[in-house]
Write an enzyme that holds these catalytic residues in place. Structure first.
Site, short mmCIF file in Angstrom:
data_model
loop_
_atom_site.label_atom_id
_atom_site.label_comp_id
_atom_site.label_asym_id
_atom_site.label_seq_id
_atom_site.Cartn_x
_atom_site.Cartn_y
_atom_site.Cartn_z
N LYS A 1 0.85 -1.19 0.00
CA LYS A 1 0.00 0.00 0.00
C LYS A 1 0.89 1.24 0.00
O LYS A 1 1.48 1.60 1.01
CB LYS A 1 -0.93 0.04 1.21
CG LYS A 1 -2.05 1.06 0.94
CD LYS A 1 -2.67 1.66 2.16
CE LYS A 1 -1.86 2.73 2.80
NZ LYS A 1 -1.70 3.98 1.99
N GLU B 1 9.82 1.22 10.50
CA GLU B 1 10.85 2.24 10.27
C GLU B 1 10.16 3.58 10.44
O GLU B 1 9.41 4.01 9.56
CB GLU B 1 11.43 2.12 8.86
CG GLU B 1 12.09 0.79 8.55
CD GLU B 1 13.32 0.54 9.41
OE1 GLU B 1 13.91 1.51 9.92
OE2 GLU B 1 13.66 -0.64 9.60
N CYS C 1 13.88 10.39 6.50
CA CYS C 1 13.86 9.94 7.90
C CYS C 1 15.27 9.95 8.48
O CYS C 1 15.49 10.43 9.58
CB CYS C 1 13.19 8.58 8.05
SG CYS C 1 13.90 7.32 7.01
N GLU D 1 10.65 15.88 15.37
CA GLU D 1 11.28 15.57 14.09
C GLU D 1 10.96 16.71 13.13
O GLU D 1 9.80 17.11 13.00
CB GLU D 1 10.74 14.26 13.52
CG GLU D 1 11.33 14.00 12.15
CD GLU D 1 10.93 12.65 11.54
OE1 GLU D 1 9.80 12.20 11.78
OE2 GLU D 1 11.77 12.07 10.82
P1 ADP Z 1 2.99 10.88 7.16
O1 ADP Z 1 2.49 11.39 8.47
O2 ADP Z 1 4.41 11.15 6.92
O3 ADP Z 1 2.09 11.14 6.00
P2 ADP Z 1 2.04 8.29 7.85
O4 ADP Z 1 2.81 7.53 8.83
O5 ADP Z 1 0.75 8.85 8.28
O6 ADP Z 1 3.03 9.34 7.27
O7 ADP Z 1 1.78 7.42 6.55
C1 ADP Z 1 2.61 6.41 6.10
C2 ADP Z 1 1.75 5.35 5.45
O8 ADP Z 1 0.89 4.77 6.44
C3 ADP Z 1 0.84 5.84 4.34
O9 ADP Z 1 0.80 4.85 3.34
C4 ADP Z 1 -0.49 5.96 5.05
O10 ADP Z 1 -1.60 5.88 4.19
C5 ADP Z 1 -0.45 4.78 5.97
N1 ADP Z 1 -1.34 4.84 7.13
C6 ADP Z 1 -1.86 5.92 7.74
N2 ADP Z 1 -2.61 5.57 8.81
C7 ADP Z 1 -2.58 4.21 8.87
C8 ADP Z 1 -3.15 3.23 9.74
N3 ADP Z 1 -3.92 3.57 10.77
N4 ADP Z 1 -2.88 1.93 9.51
C9 ADP Z 1 -2.07 1.56 8.49
N5 ADP Z 1 -1.53 2.45 7.63
C10 ADP Z 1 -1.76 3.74 7.81
#
Ligand code: ADP
Length: 476
Positions: free
Chosen positions: A169, A243, A277, A378
């Protein structure tokens, strides 16, 4: 979505993919609903047994073929990366080649891993022990938007090499290059169902993490989302690698090659518009060379000209892309304002550049209070706080005073200082006189709030394997 070797529209809401440099709509995707995620996991589950039983040399050969096919399609992939992510062409090319090198590393190393066979001291008669690696089955791989291709390859390479199938995903804002990789993989001969892609946001990611037939989750993203993910994966006792965020310290001592340190810290901090990161995000520079460091670095970063990554400024100007979203830029603006309100000084830059894209003039800050957000959070953008320190002891103590533990670095030629940094910096990696760079050959992953598990290296092959011990007796 890409399931079982072909395109599918998700059944969820439509989503526009927007170019962060121009505001133009690049393409539209539809979100995968939980039912769509079920379909992808079913495809991956159906393909899993045959893929696991495929000889490792055949799997490795397919990975090599995939890397070659991606290389043949580099123009398309790099252009997509620039359009959906916003990074300049030079940086997109760098990311693309890092992806190829990661896939080739696992194509090569997968066939070189030896199992363990051991004579056992058994009171039950002669016996030997056999330790075998088995794949988990279906891996759910969730990526963020800052390096859509390399962070995909970091998971796809070792997962497939170890005999797992994958449902990936990508981030909701950068799904297009990942979908192209899946299409190219099918064209290159990867069997249907071995690599599937579901598009969408947190809800789609959550459905993948919660799916009972996905025993292994590989996640790169923010610490906050990593924690949310664990709330689902933890009770289900899934095997998870995370990560997460980082706030890497870099220490510069007076005996360092200052010019090289400045140039390398500049690349590390401002590459990808600071949305990395592992990057030097807090600099601790010895008082003897502090002024010189600040002068040299601010001179270099004044050369950056924010703009569309498909264009290049005249030398000596350097292109820096936009922040990926308006929200990312707003967060950076707030963090910088918080520090300035508390007494920090911006030596250069550190402000929004008006225009269609989310542009920001790279900055360098001094006199940043330790409790300000620029110091404690961060910073995922092109601003570096630089502090003066009087000793290595002080530098190490302040370097470790963070919730994160991803990377760290030191610039010095003093063997004792190097040894102390290697032993005392609390992080997954320490680079000495080197760029904060994720080598394919070295295990990479953080301590503290920066995550769990390792990517890269032979260690990642192990992370995508279940170890099974068998004891063989009755031999005479
Ligand atoms: P950022 O805050 O840098 O956008 P995220 O950690 O929110 O990064 O997003 C990283 C990935 O995790 C994206 O593919 C996002 O769609 C996905 N994501 C966001 N929320 C969830 C969740 N509750 N469970 C699984 N994946 C998630």
């Amino acid at each position: 979505m890409w399931i079982n070797g072909s395109t599918h529209a998700g059944s969820g809401a439509e989503r526009e993919v927007v170019n962060p440099a121009t505001g133009a709509v690049v393409d539209t995707t539809t979100d995968a609903t939980p039912d769509d995620v079920d379909a992808a996991v079913e495809a991956a589950t159906t393909a899993a047994a045959e893929w696991a039983a495929t000889d490792v040399t055949a799997r490795a050969k397919l990975l090599r073929t995939l890397a070659d096919a991606l290389a043949d399609n580099s123009d398309e992939l790099v252009a997509t990366l620039v359009a959906e992510q916003g990074k300049p062409l030079l940086e997109a090319n760098g990311e693309f080649h890092h992806m190829l090198s990661g896939l080739r590393y696992y194509a090569e190393s997968a066939t070189k891993v030896r199992g363990v066979h051991q004579e056992l001291p058994s009171q039950f008669g002669p016996a030997y022990g056999l330790v075998k690696r088995h794949p988990f089955g279906v891996v759910g791989a969730i990526m963020p938007w800052n390096f859509p291709l390399t962070l995909l390859a970091n998971k796809l390479g070792p997962a497939l090499a170890a005999g797992n199938t994958v449902v990936a995903k990508p981030a909701e804002t950068t799904p297009l290059a990942t979908l192209q990789v899946a299409r190219i993989a099918t064209e290159a001969g990867l069997p249907d169902g071995v690599f599937n892609v579901v598009t969408g946001g947190g809800e789609t990611g959550g459905a993948l993490v919660g799916h009972p037939d996905v025993p292994r989750i590989a996640f790169t993203g923010s610490t906050a989302t990593g924690r949310t993910l664990m709330e689902t994966a933890g009770p289900a006792l899934k095997h998870v690698s995370l990560e997460l965020g980082g706030s890497d310290p870099t220490i510069v001592l007076p005996d360092a090659d200052l010019e090289t340190a400045v140039k390398t810290i500049q690349i590390g901090r401002y590459w990808n518009a600071g949305q990395v990161c592992l990057a030097p995000k807090r600099a601790f520079v010895h008082a003897d060379v502090f002024d010189q460091f600040v002068e040299l670095l601010s001179g270099r970063i004044e050369r950056y000209e924010p703009g569309d990554g498909t264009t290049k400024p005249d030398k000596p100007k350097l292109r820096i892309g936009p922040l990926h979203t308006a929200a990312q830029r707003d967060l950076l603006v707030d963090q910088v304002a918080d520090a300035v309100d508390a007494g920090a000084e911006l030596v250069t830059g550190g402000h929004v550049v008006e225009g269609d894209g989310h542009f920001y003039q790279p900055g360098l800050a001094v006199d940043v209070p330790d409790d300000s957000r620029l110091s404690t959070e961060e910073v995922f953008g092109p601003v570096l706080p630089v502090w003066s320190v009087d000793s290595l002891d002080e530098a190490i103590e302040r370097a470790n005073a963070t919730a994160y533990g991803l990377g760290s670095s030191i610039w010095t030629t003093d063997g004792t200082a190097i040894n102390r940094a290697v032993n005392e910096l609390d992080a997954g990696m320490t680079w000495v006189n080197q760029l904060h760079y994720g080598y394919d050959e070295m295990p990479f992953g953080g301590t503290k709030q920066s995550g769990l598990g390792k990517e890269h290296g032979l260690e990642a092959l192990a992370e995508y394997s279940r170890y099974k011990s068998s004891v063989i007796g009755g031999l005479g």
